[in-house]
Design an enzyme around this catalytic site. Structure first.
Site, PDB file in Angstrom:
ATOM      1  N   CYS A 383       0.832  -1.208   0.000  1.00 31.93           N
ATOM      2  CA  CYS A 383       0.000   0.000   0.000  1.00 31.93           C
ATOM      3  C   CYS A 383       0.872   1.266   0.000  1.00 31.93           C
ATOM      4  CB  CYS A 383      -0.995  -0.030   1.156  1.00 31.93           C
ATOM      5  SG  CYS A 383      -2.422   1.048   0.871  1.00 31.93           S
ATOM      6  N   HIS A 509      -3.533  -5.244   0.052  1.00 31.82           N
ATOM      7  CA  HIS A 509      -3.045  -5.788   1.324  1.00 31.82           C
ATOM      8  C   HIS A 509      -3.056  -7.321   1.285  1.00 31.82           C
ATOM      9  CE1 HIS A 509      -3.009  -2.097   3.900  1.00 31.82           C
ATOM     10  NE2 HIS A 509      -3.801  -1.671   2.940  1.00 31.82           N
ATOM     11  N   GLU A 511      -1.549  -9.359   3.127  1.00 32.08           N
ATOM     12  CA  GLU A 511      -1.468  -9.942   4.472  1.00 32.08           C
ATOM     13  C   GLU A 511      -2.829 -10.378   5.002  1.00 32.08           C
ATOM     14  OE1 GLU A 511      -1.752  -5.427   5.309  1.00 32.08           O
ATOM     15  OE2 GLU A 511      -1.034  -6.769   3.733  1.00 32.08           O
TER      16      GLU A 511
END
Length: 533
Positions: A383, A509, A511
């Site tokens: 990001c 993102h 993750e």
């Protein structure tokens, strides 16, 4: 199954005892037995969602596929269950009151005096039962944030009391407390648990199961004592002892028989004990890994590791599946300068520049990107981390020294990162960004395409600013390529430097999508590159 069952997890004595991990562990055990399970979090604060909360206040803001900004516990739920959550899985007091006030303004209550009971509690119950209404789930586990006795959580506990009365054996209540060990006397103390259960009983809720957090094994006589004073079956007094990793908790809870106690209370078939083969396989790989891979996580909220919870867990997943232990160095971007960057990043195998908002610490992130780019160290930017990679490249390779993001400098002559068109007239902060899962078409032959092994992926977003595509041709001529774009809008999702060992910046993102049984491919590839370093 015809009727959904509901399990409530409350906490007492202290916050941060691990209600989320206990909820996720129980859900994992029930899921392994073939039950369809989901978990929701009820948060007692007045924010409508955690999207506007400072990460120092509340840790990371976790984003679901449908674009809800939620509590970080939903990340645990997804990592344990490998099943996506949604807007309905996180409810705040702010949202409850907002819904009730909106109904009152529309006249839905027909002139009645709107009160905590029944209007607020009815809205809470409606949200709790929402996930179970279409019989999609056999069991809905609801974690109630805060600690029993807090004023703000009283309406939630009252709603549990009402549901217990209304639904009978379809409801079970688990209360998580602390049994502290006093070094001076060498004793474990049960009095805090007794007081906590007493506070719960005063609200009209009798817990069915007690989970006791402890640093030492609890002897049978301690369990019996707690059972006696708290009106709980001795079998339903379960210890949750400190472990090296949260991923051991489901195994420990299985050993304690937590899932069997709950199934018995809910009058559901128990059947055979599941083997948890994949889960135990992950734990075995984790325990056998001896070699380390050192990753620097450069961010501006590093004082609170929970601000990067999903990133840290994704690194652990990827390292484990690459037969390594990950050693994460949390590096504050405000302390990084061009003078000390070599000293701080020099001994690392890979560097991850973290997401964030605002200009604070941005120059340190740019120094980190420059150092890893020039020294061929594997890099992952997420990001804002990706945007920093783009800004740094513009300044130092494209010879645009004033290049910046409009987020940091509204008047920059070279806005290589710019505000999305549909964001230009947005004045409110909450829930107004590009949120949730979007498609990304990968460019063949890139590191990202090799990592994913497919052409089209869905990834979650949480940002306002985008790569400015007017500059794309200039970047590509100079050696930084677009490795992924949104097929509908053409927005750039991934930037790479093909000549670098492994240099990938992603606008989304990754993750959020990494789970115990399914580590994220981008993190897997990043760790692999770091190991070869």
């Amino acid at each position: 199954m015809s009727e959904t069952r509901y399990v409530f997890v409350t906490g007492g004595v202290a916050s941060s005892l691990g209600k989320g991990i206990i909820s996720a562990s129980l859900a994992k055990l029930l899921q392994a037995r073939g039950y369809s399970v989901t978990i929701q979090k009820l948060d007692p604060y007045l924010n409508v969602d955690p999207g506007t909360l400072n990460p120092y206040e509340h840790g990371e803001c976790y984003v679901t596929e449908d674009g809800a900004e939620t509590d970080l516990d939903l990340g645990h739920y997804e990592r344990f269950l490998n099943v996506p959550t949604s807007q309905a899985n996180n409810v705040t007091t702010g949202r409850i009151y907002q819904n009730v006030i909106n109904k009152e303004r529309k006249g839905d209550y027909l002139g009645k005096t709107v009160q905590i009971i029944p209007h607020i509690t009815d809205e809470i119950k409606r949200n709790i039962k929402l996930l179970g209404t279409k019989h999609k789930y056999d069991v809905v586990i609801t974690e109630i944030g805060g600690t029993v006795g807090d004023i703000e959580s009283l309406p939630y506990v009252e709603s549990v009391r009402q549901l217990k009365w209304e639904l009978g054996n379809r409801v079970a209540v688990i209360h998580l407390t602390l049994v502290p060990y006093l070094n001076s006397s060498g004793e474990l103390k049960t009095k805090p648990t007794q007081h906590s259960v007493k506070a719960l009983l005063e609200t009209g809720v009798q817990p069915d199961v007690l989970v006791l957090r402890t640093e030492h094994d609890l002897a049978a006589d301690i369990r019996k004592k707690v059972a006696l004073f708290c009106n709980v079956n001795p079998k339903a007094v379960v210890q949750s002892i400190d472990v090296k990793t949260i991923y051991e908790v489901p195994v420990k809870m299985q050993e304690e028989g937590l899932d069997e106690i709950v199934l018995e209370k809910l009058q559901l078939p128990i059947d055979e004990k599941p083997a948890l083969k994949e889960w135990r396989g992950f734990l075995k790989k984790m325990s056998k890994a001896t070699k380390e891979v050192k990753i620097g996580l450069v961010g501006k909220y590093v004082e609170l590791a929970d601000a990067y919870k999903s990133i840290i867990e994704a690194l652990i997943h990827a390292a484990t599946y690459n037969d390594r232990k990950v050693k994460i160095e949390l590096i504050h971007s405000e302390t990084l300068t061009s003078e000390n960057v070599a000293e701080k990043l020099g001994g690392l195998d890979g560097v991850l520049v973290a997401p964030g908002f605002g200009h604070r610490g941005i120059e340190g992130k740019l120094d980190a990107v420059k150092y890893v780019r020039e020294n061929n160290i594997p890099f992952l930017g997420i990001c804002l981390g990706m945007q920093c990679a783009v800004i740094e490249y513009a300044r130092n390779v494209l010879n645009l020294p004033d290049a910046n993001s409009r987020e940091m400098n509204h008047t920059t002559a070279n806005p290589v990162i710019d505000l999305m068109e549909d964001q230009k007239n947005v004045s409110e902060m909450g829930g107004t960004m590009r949120l949730g899962a979007y498609e990304c078409a990968l460019t063949p032959g890139t590191n990202s395409a090799a990592a994913y092994g497919k052409e089209l992926v869905h990834e979650r977003h949480r940002h306002r600013y985008e790569f400015n595509s007017e500059y794309l041709e200039t970047y590509e001529k100079a050696g930084m390529k677009a490795a992924g774009c949104n097929p509908d809008t053409g927005l750039v999702e991934i930037m790479e430097i093909p000549t670098h060992k492994w240099f990938v910046g992603v606008q989304f993102h990754p993750e959020y999508s990494s789970t115990v049984v399914k580590p994220h491919p981008i993190f897997m590839a990043f760790i692999k590159a770091a190991i070869s370093q």
